[in-house]
Design a protein around this motif. Structure first.
Motif, PDB file in Angstrom:
ATOM      1  N   MET A   1       0.820  -1.224   0.000  1.00  0.00           N
ATOM      2  CA  MET A   1       0.000   0.000   0.000  1.00  0.00           C
ATOM      3  C   MET A   1       0.850   1.269   0.000  1.00  0.00           C
ATOM      4  O   MET A   1       0.336   2.356   0.153  1.00  0.00           O
ATOM      5  CB  MET A   1      -0.917   0.017   1.225  1.00  0.00           C
ATOM      6  CG  MET A   1      -1.927  -1.120   1.246  1.00  0.00           C
ATOM      7  SD  MET A   1      -3.074  -0.979   2.621  1.00  0.00           S
ATOM      8  CE  MET A   1      -4.215   0.231   2.004  1.00  0.00           C
ATOM      9  N   SER A   4      -0.288   4.105  -2.069  1.00  0.00           N
ATOM     10  CA  SER A   4      -1.678   4.537  -1.895  1.00  0.00           C
ATOM     11  C   SER A   4      -1.756   6.013  -1.512  1.00  0.00           C
ATOM     12  O   SER A   4      -0.829   6.582  -0.926  1.00  0.00           O
ATOM     13  CB  SER A   4      -2.351   3.711  -0.797  1.00  0.00           C
ATOM     14  OG  SER A   4      -2.329   2.358  -1.124  1.00  0.00           O
ATOM     15  N   LEU A   9      -7.699   6.885   1.396  1.00  0.00           N
ATOM     16  CA  LEU A   9      -7.915   5.807   2.368  1.00  0.00           C
ATOM     17  C   LEU A   9      -8.805   6.272   3.521  1.00  0.00           C
ATOM     18  O   LEU A   9      -9.521   5.482   4.129  1.00  0.00           O
ATOM     19  CB  LEU A   9      -6.574   5.306   2.925  1.00  0.00           C
ATOM     20  CG  LEU A   9      -5.669   4.571   1.924  1.00  0.00           C
ATOM     21  CD1 LEU A   9      -4.295   4.312   2.544  1.00  0.00           C
ATOM     22  CD2 LEU A   9      -6.294   3.258   1.478  1.00  0.00           C
ATOM     23  N   GLY A  14     -13.113   4.662   1.559  1.00  0.00           N
ATOM     24  CA  GLY A  14     -11.889   4.006   2.007  1.00  0.00           C
ATOM     25  C   GLY A  14     -12.133   2.942   3.071  1.00  0.00           C
ATOM     26  O   GLY A  14     -13.252   2.802   3.592  1.00  0.00           O
ATOM     27  N   PRO A  15     -11.080   2.216   3.436  1.00  0.00           N
ATOM     28  CA  PRO A  15     -11.217   1.115   4.392  1.00  0.00           C
ATOM     29  C   PRO A  15     -11.583   1.559   5.808  1.00  0.00           C
ATOM     30  O   PRO A  15     -12.203   0.801   6.543  1.00  0.00           O
ATOM     31  CB  PRO A  15      -9.835   0.453   4.361  1.00  0.00           C
ATOM     32  CG  PRO A  15      -8.896   1.510   3.869  1.00  0.00           C
ATOM     33  CD  PRO A  15      -9.699   2.346   2.928  1.00  0.00           C
ATOM     34  N   GLN A  30      -8.451  14.527   5.710  1.00  0.00           N
ATOM     35  CA  GLN A  30      -7.880  14.062   4.444  1.00  0.00           C
ATOM     36  C   GLN A  30      -6.840  15.054   3.917  1.00  0.00           C
ATOM     37  O   GLN A  30      -5.796  14.648   3.412  1.00  0.00           O
ATOM     38  CB  GLN A  30      -9.014  13.853   3.417  1.00  0.00           C
ATOM     39  CG  GLN A  30      -9.909  12.671   3.775  1.00  0.00           C
ATOM     40  CD  GLN A  30     -11.188  12.661   2.966  1.00  0.00           C
ATOM     41  OE1 GLN A  30     -12.268  12.928   3.454  1.00  0.00           O
ATOM     42  NE2 GLN A  30     -11.059  12.359   1.680  1.00  0.00           N
ATOM     43  N   VAL A  62      -1.616   7.396   9.252  1.00  0.00           N
ATOM     44  CA  VAL A  62      -1.838   6.696   7.967  1.00  0.00           C
ATOM     45  C   VAL A  62      -0.669   6.949   7.005  1.00  0.00           C
ATOM     46  O   VAL A  62      -0.044   5.996   6.530  1.00  0.00           O
ATOM     47  CB  VAL A  62      -3.204   7.077   7.351  1.00  0.00           C
ATOM     48  CG1 VAL A  62      -3.317   6.532   5.922  1.00  0.00           C
ATOM     49  CG2 VAL A  62      -4.338   6.533   8.214  1.00  0.00           C
ATOM     50  N   LEU A  66       2.197   4.238   5.681  1.00  0.00           N
ATOM     51  CA  LEU A  66       2.275   3.990   4.232  1.00  0.00           C
ATOM     52  C   LEU A  66       3.659   4.288   3.670  1.00  0.00           C
ATOM     53  O   LEU A  66       4.016   3.783   2.613  1.00  0.00           O
ATOM     54  CB  LEU A  66       1.276   4.885   3.483  1.00  0.00           C
ATOM     55  CG  LEU A  66      -0.218   4.605   3.619  1.00  0.00           C
ATOM     56  CD1 LEU A  66      -0.998   5.649   2.848  1.00  0.00           C
ATOM     57  CD2 LEU A  66      -0.565   3.206   3.123  1.00  0.00           C
ATOM     58  N   LEU A  96      -5.070  -0.963   7.697  1.00  0.00           N
ATOM     59  CA  LEU A  96      -4.170  -0.920   6.539  1.00  0.00           C
ATOM     60  C   LEU A  96      -3.546  -2.287   6.244  1.00  0.00           C
ATOM     61  O   LEU A  96      -2.941  -2.480   5.190  1.00  0.00           O
ATOM     62  CB  LEU A  96      -3.038   0.095   6.772  1.00  0.00           C
ATOM     63  CG  LEU A  96      -3.437   1.567   6.881  1.00  0.00           C
ATOM     64  CD1 LEU A  96      -2.209   2.434   7.125  1.00  0.00           C
ATOM     65  CD2 LEU A  96      -4.158   2.038   5.618  1.00  0.00           C
TER      66      LEU A  96
END
Length: 641
Positions: A1, A4, A9, A14-15, A30, A62, A66, A96
């Motif tokens: 990921m 990504s 996300l 997103g997840p 975001q 996040v 990543l 994630l």
């Protein structure tokens, strides 16, 4: 990921939205995630102010996970550190599916020292019943703990005098020559940190380590490609502590006590060490007694102009140097004596430097405690050493907090830290302050310098408390005003009062929440890091604008330096610092989308002085009133009032 998009996300498709109950996608979160991802990739410096409720923790975790880079996340408090490591980080990792190694690293005083525990048990000192049972609890826990983190043993309070006896300091740690080295909890925690992809630390530890590396002593923390500093508004003050040279009565007394403890089982040592150790402790006590008439903190020249104190400092230099010589004669007999000698040599050099060799770039000052003192030499300008540290890491540096700007400008924060041309991002809170909050500026209050100011504040606040039925934080800029207000309220109200200093902070907060209609009175430490969501807290009162105490010698020297360089010290430093502190206090009020509350700002300077606009323009956009009826109507609309 790794490739990504962090912001996607965290978006509606997103997840996180799919897998986490109650997760609400937020545009501000975001936007911050995108900025952090870019800063890490480009090794940039970023200042990101994220209003309460933005969800900044996920916004930096996040992209950190990543990135595929080694990242150090530093927080303002141990409580936030634990929350990050035990709650937030596992959730983000799980969503994630990130198979990364994470480590939690605290300062050594948080970990049980097996050598010091063994020594304390062997000493056979006579403890009172409470201390003896606490020592027994620590011994039982030591046999079963894997990490040795004090936080695990809730039954021994954080303020227990047993903890300093069974934890180590950088000075008294025996290092590789310790008999318990292979099982050392500090060593294990550091080893894990050096092997981890994400390390969660706190600012104290981060700056202690960075300052240590500057001195060429190796490193505790692994080299990282990104440093993320949460609660970054605390950094300027903390950095000052770690670039200071300091020596305290406590360090000197502990040196003497540790040397005496080391005499156990070493033939003839007590005959050599006892007299100079007692003489050193006696000199420390006499010096503290001679300082009694002085203020709690002040510039060093106050010590040099008082004859008895000047003599006491000279005696302390002589006694410490003599004690260092005595310890040198024992240094080869045990590792403990070798360590004590090394400490004495370092302290001798530090004391001589502070007393004898003033540097124009340093501010020399002292502070007094009930039974001790500390002497400091603090750099006047922190921007230069901080810049050197950042440049040496060649890493991304991300600074985030809800309170970094002053009326939309980051200039004050950036100047303190020596941040040149940083990327900046300002994200407003998603809370609807127009509907959720009301700012009340009581009319008719006198100048805050007037003798009866605190009594008048209480008179103005009582009708608000009646309208809200308690449920309030009263935040004060001084402990004197806090005590006076507590005394006045105890005679005039029926709500339960919770007063800072009468119980540990966490217990006061728990009891306040449970009471439902309590009134909590706090000073400095309650202005930030305190989170009470829901109806238990519906009023925050701030008695005065939180200007730093004028008796702070470091601040005074900095203000003088600014004036010499042509900057107005009041508008260029004191006002911006007070704005950031006020924003922290105000941030206690609305902690959730469902919260409602009234902010009471009592200081009349907000409307009578030109700079008052700067404070008001830095606050969340809530309606303001000077009419008590509006406050009463606000609570009449609140179903539970």
């Amino acid at each position: 990921m790794i490739d990504s998009d962090a912001s996607a996300l965290l978006g509606a498709d997103g997840p996180f939205a799919r897998e986490l109950p109650n997760f609400a996608p937020r545009a501000a979160q975001q936007a911050m995630a995108q900025a952090v991802q870019h800063a890490i990739a480009e090794r940039e410096t970023l200042i990101a102010e994220a209003g309460t409720g933005t969800g900044k923790t996920y916004a930096y975790l996040v992209p950190a996970l990543l990135s595929g880079e080694r990242v150090i996340v530093s927080t303002g408090t141990k409580a936030l550190q634990d929350q990050l490591f035990f709650r937030d980080l596992p959730r983000v990792r799980s969503v994630l599916g990130a198979h990364l190694k994470a480590a939690l690293l605290k300062g050594r005083a948080n970990y049980l020292c097996l050598y010091r525990l063994d020594q304390t048990v062997r000493e056979g000192a006579t403890f009172d019943y409470t201390q003896a049972s606490q020592l027994a609890a620590i011994r039982a826990w030591s046999a079963r703990t894997r990490f040795g983190d004090r936080m695990e043993l809730a039954e021994v309070p954080e303020e227990s005098p047993m903890w300093p006896r069974v934890t180590s300091t950088p000075e008294n740690c025996l290092g590789v020559e310790c008999a318990f080295y292979d099982d050392c909890h500090v060593v294990k925690a550091r080893r894990e940190a050096q092997e981890a992809d994400v390390v969660v630390v706190n600012h104290h530890l981060l700056f202690a380590d960075l300052a240590l590396k500057q001195g060429g002593f190796g490193e505790i923390l692994p080299g990282a490609q990104a440093f993320i500093l949460d609660e970054a508004h605390q950094i300027p003050e903390l950095a000052g502590q770690f670039f200071s040279q300091s020596i305290s009565a406590r360090q000197l007394t502990e040196l003497a006590q540790d040397a005496l403890a080391e005499c156990n089982g070493v033939t003839g040592a007590i005959g050599v060490v006892l007299e100079p150790a007692e003489a050193l402790q006696d000199t420390v006590r006499k010096l503290r007694a001679s300082m009694q008439p002085l203020p709690e903190r002040g510039p060093f020249h106050l010590l040099e102009t008082a004859g008895d104190i000047r003599e006491g400092l000279r005696d302390l230099q002589d006694m410490l140097a003599a004690f260092a010589d005595v310890l040198a004669s024992q240094a080869e007999r045990t590792r403990g004596f070798a360590n004590a000698h090394e400490r004495a040599a370092v302290m001798t050099e530090r004391l001589d430097r502070i007393v004898e060799q003033p540097d124009e770039q340093d501010v020399r000052w002292f502070e007094l405690f009930p039974r001790g003192f500390a002497l400091h030499a603090t750099p006047l300008d922190l921007a230069a050493p901080l810049r050197v540290l950042r440049e040496r890491t060649q890493a991304a540096w991300i600074h985030t907090s809800a309170t970094l700007s002053v009326a939309g400008s980051f200039q004050h924060f950036a100047r303190q830290l020596g941040l040149e041309y940083p990327q900046t991002l300002s994200l407003e809170s998603p809370f609807d302050y127009e509907k959720q909050a009301l700012c009340y500026l009581p009319a008719g209050l006198p100048d805050p310098a007037m003798r009866d100011y605190t009594e008048r504040v209480i008179d103005a606040v009582l009708p608000v408390l009646e309208a809200s039925n308690g449920r309030a934080f009263l935040l004060f800029t001084s402990h004197r005003a806090l005590r006076l207000a507590a005394d006045t309220l105890s005679r005039r109200v029926g709500w339960p009062l919770f007063v800072q200093g009468t119980a540990p902070r966490h217990r006061l907060l728990e009891d306040f929440r449970a009471s439902g209609h309590g009134v909590l009175l706090g000073a400095a430490s309650f202005w930030e890091g305190v989170d009470v969501a829901g109806e238990a807290l519906s009023v925050v009162v701030i008695d005065k604008l939180p200007f730093a105490a004028p008796d702070d010698p470091v601040l005074q020297a900095r203000l003088d330096a600014l004036e010499h360089s042509g900057i107005n010290p009041f508008m260029g430093w004191q006002v911006p610092s007070a704005v950031i502190a006020l924003k922290q206090g105000v941030g206690r009020l609305i902690r959730d989308v469902h919260d409602r509350g009234v902010l009471v700002l009592c200081d009349p300077r907000l409307t009578s002085k030109g700079y008052g606009k700067l404070f008001l323009n830095s606050l969340p956009p809530m309606p303001r009133t000077r009419d008590l009826k509006d406050v009463q109507a606000f609570f009449a609309d609140d179903g539970d009032a």
